[in-house]
Design a protein around this motif. Sequence first.
Motif, PDB file in Angstrom:
ATOM      1  N   GLU A 232       2.423  59.507 -76.811  1.00  0.00           N
ATOM      2  CA  GLU A 232       2.086  58.437 -77.750  1.00  0.00           C
ATOM      3  C   GLU A 232       2.499  58.813 -79.159  1.00  0.00           C
ATOM      4  OE1 GLU A 232      -1.913  56.988 -75.652  1.00  0.00           O
ATOM      5  OE2 GLU A 232      -1.873  56.846 -77.844  1.00  0.00           O
ATOM      6  N   ASN A 233       2.195  60.070 -79.532  1.00  0.00           N
ATOM      7  CA  ASN A 233       2.582  60.506 -80.879  1.00  0.00           C
ATOM      8  C   ASN A 233       4.075  60.388 -81.084  1.00  0.00           C
ATOM      9  OD1 ASN A 233       0.090  61.135 -81.698  1.00  0.00           O
ATOM     10  ND2 ASN A 233       0.210  63.309 -81.215  1.00  0.00           N
TER      11      ASN A 233
ATOM     12  N   SER B 143       6.077  58.336 -79.625  1.00  0.00           N
ATOM     13  CA  SER B 143       6.530  56.950 -79.749  1.00  0.00           C
ATOM     14  C   SER B 143       6.369  56.441 -81.160  1.00  0.00           C
ATOM     15  CB  SER B 143       5.733  56.050 -78.806  1.00  0.00           C
ATOM     16  OG  SER B 143       5.724  56.556 -77.521  1.00  0.00           O
ATOM     17  N   CYS B 144       5.393  57.021 -81.892  1.00  0.00           N
ATOM     18  CA  CYS B 144       5.197  56.548 -83.254  1.00  0.00           C
ATOM     19  C   CYS B 144       6.017  57.344 -84.245  1.00  0.00           C
ATOM     20  CB  CYS B 144       3.730  56.692 -83.660  1.00  0.00           C
ATOM     21  SG  CYS B 144       2.606  56.060 -82.442  1.00  0.00           S
ATOM     22  N   ASP B 145       6.764  58.314 -83.768  1.00  0.00           N
ATOM     23  CA  ASP B 145       7.514  59.168 -84.674  1.00  0.00           C
ATOM     24  C   ASP B 145       8.589  58.369 -85.397  1.00  0.00           C
ATOM     25  OD1 ASP B 145       9.941  61.590 -84.587  1.00  0.00           O
ATOM     26  OD2 ASP B 145       7.983  61.926 -85.494  1.00  0.00           O
TER      27      ASP B 145
ATOM     28  N   LEU C 249      11.726  55.989 -83.902  1.00  0.00           N
ATOM     29  CA  LEU C 249      11.732  54.550 -84.116  1.00  0.00           C
ATOM     30  C   LEU C 249      12.996  54.124 -84.835  1.00  0.00           C
ATOM     31  CD1 LEU C 249       8.029  53.991 -85.044  1.00  0.00           C
ATOM     32  CD2 LEU C 249       9.209  53.216 -83.020  1.00  0.00           C
TER      33      LEU C 249
END
Lengths: 331, 429
Positions: free
Chosen positions: B393-394, B396-398, B402
Amino acid sequence: MSAPSDAAAAVDTPAPTTAAASSSGGFTFKLHPLVIVNVSDHHTRVKAQAACSGDSSSSSSGAGAGQPPRVFGCVIGVQRGRTVEIFNSFELVLDPVSGTLDRAFLEKKQELYKKVFPDFYVLGWYSTGSDVHDTDMQIHKALMDVNESPVYLLLNPTINLSQKDLPVTIYESELHVIDGSPQLIFVRSNYTIETVEAERISVDHVAHLKPSDGGSAATQLAAHLTGIHSAIKMLNSRVRVIHQYLVAMQKGDIPMDNSLLRQVSSLVRRLPAMESQKFQDDFLMEYNDTLLMTYLAMFTNCSSTMNELVEKINTSYERPTTRRGGRGAFM
Amino acid sequence: MESLEALVAHIQGLSGSPEEVAHLHSLLKQADGDSLRAHAAALVPFLAYLSPETHSLGYLYLLEACATSGSNLSEFGGGDFLVTIAGFLTACSADQIRLAPDKFLNVCRVLKDQVMQLNMPIRGIAPLRAAVRKIQSSPEQLTPVHADYLLLCLLAKQYMAGLSILEDDIFEVDQPKDLFLYCYYGGMIYIGLKKFPKALELLHNAVTAPMSMLNAIAVEAYKKYVLVSLIVNGQVPSFPKYTSVSAQRSMKNHAQIYVELSTSYSNGRYTDLETFVQANSATFQSDNNLGLVKQVLSSMYKRNIQRLTQTYLTLSLEDIARSVQLETPRDAEMHVLRMIEDGEIHATINQKDGMVSFHEDPEQYKSVEMVEHIDSSIQRLTALSKKLASIDENMSCDPAYLMKTGRDRGRFDGRFDYDDYDSVPHKFF
């Protein structure tokens, strides 16, 4: 008609019309599950529609803004001697201003049902709520001209997780002498649930809410396992209750009840149901097989998460070795 | 700059509660610097007034000033100073020293250098082990002290001491160099203990760790990795896709001999392997890998015998000796016996007629111990899977990720990607 009812109303309202006494009438009530499903469906529909459209409406409807509105209807069935069997029900319209039922509608519905089910009579009426209301006696009396002693079926729509019985109560009306004057009050009656095979299947189906297309194998398996899981959970909680009870008895908080102890002891002696080496071996082998399958499933799950993670890291931080299009980073 | 006595008095007075310690910390920071180091020689007697447990922070500052003052530590009565540092490391309080981690690391490094200079690595083991535990904020964090500690264990040949540190899984890493050193030294310790699968794991981490440029530690780790994987698996796996690109391209070039060794190993003939090893023994010796190469050689027999179990049900000892290229049937019997004891094959030797019969794995999976074993594995896997999901999850938000995907997606004018939506739910628990 109106004068006596006014007088009755004047007398009724101070005195409580609810009664905790049980009926002495000797009637046996049999309730079919279709009725319960109908009543709850009616209630849910009305509640949902009121929630949709009732955001801007005033709080004059029904019993206040916090509570869901009450619904009313008729129950029909067959009465043979002392046995009253309630088969079906239909909805009625209650005039909120005058508090009386719409008689024309009731009679029309009655006629229609008579055509299809010639044996069924109007046996009484139903409503929803947590307890009997004061105005219910009026409606009850109004129905008395259709049936001399109607029944009143009350469904409690509040969900009480600790309660194990159905939230349905059946009330009869009896003439009791209170404070010197005879009055009609509601008294509770016992009832049993009666099902025909077809009803049992359909209620089972509705209760489990299976997906209509039968679902893929995955959802079917999940539904099956959920059923087993809830059964085991219930067994576990029951055993825990017995255990707590026994511990409390041992500590002395509760007086010893020998008959209960005998029952528990006989239950415990019945287990284990099977005791042999071959059984142990087979059981453990199957248990290990299932565990290994779970392990494998978790492994696969983990590996796929890991794979996605590695892809993400590679796209963010590594220079790609070959020129890939935008889709290349995804599966 | 206050006088030293005043400073010491402050330290003694303000080491009670956490607020006082914070106040003390700011005072010390003001007092810190070259001025403190200039008075280094005078500091040592003051250390006697302070106790390492209660006054850890102040003690640390003074100690660090002495240690890094650049002057020869033998001025302070060399061996005694070492004892002082060692005593401090074992006795200090973890909360206080975590306020000044870099100073603590400096002190540890000085200890290690000193111990190596004196050629007595064993003296540094106990203090550094205590130091590792104190500075770690959680057992999963890697610190520079880990690498130093493992190095000392290796030099002192105290492999069991290193084991306690190696058993913790590492999830947080600050400096890449720490990770490389830790994995390399850890791998060597496991090799010393003959726990080759665990060594393989650590060396694998060293080889596949992200690196923008190839570094020497990774190359050395790769050489050992080839050897250990030959011992354990009989083959060297190809680089997994999470290896860095620079490693994939150039690692093999630096370890050419080892690659050739692995190809010769896979041919399965003992004599060829032996001649190859003899020919290149100088190179192996210079890499300090000769001992490991000899173990690879002896594992060749095991590999061949294991291959026989897949073909034959029973075999005579002479046939085994012949196919594995051993001299006598006695040797074959010794080898097979040892392998049965180690659990590498399942067989019975019939001594009367010299036949060996190979069996299947006798594990029936019907014992309760197996249930517990699998159950504990499942628990571990659940915990790991949760961690992995949170890292995912972390990631994916990096922002870097992105940006890369957003840029590619933009070409499609924000069209929805229907492949991302699945109809069947993935999570059942």
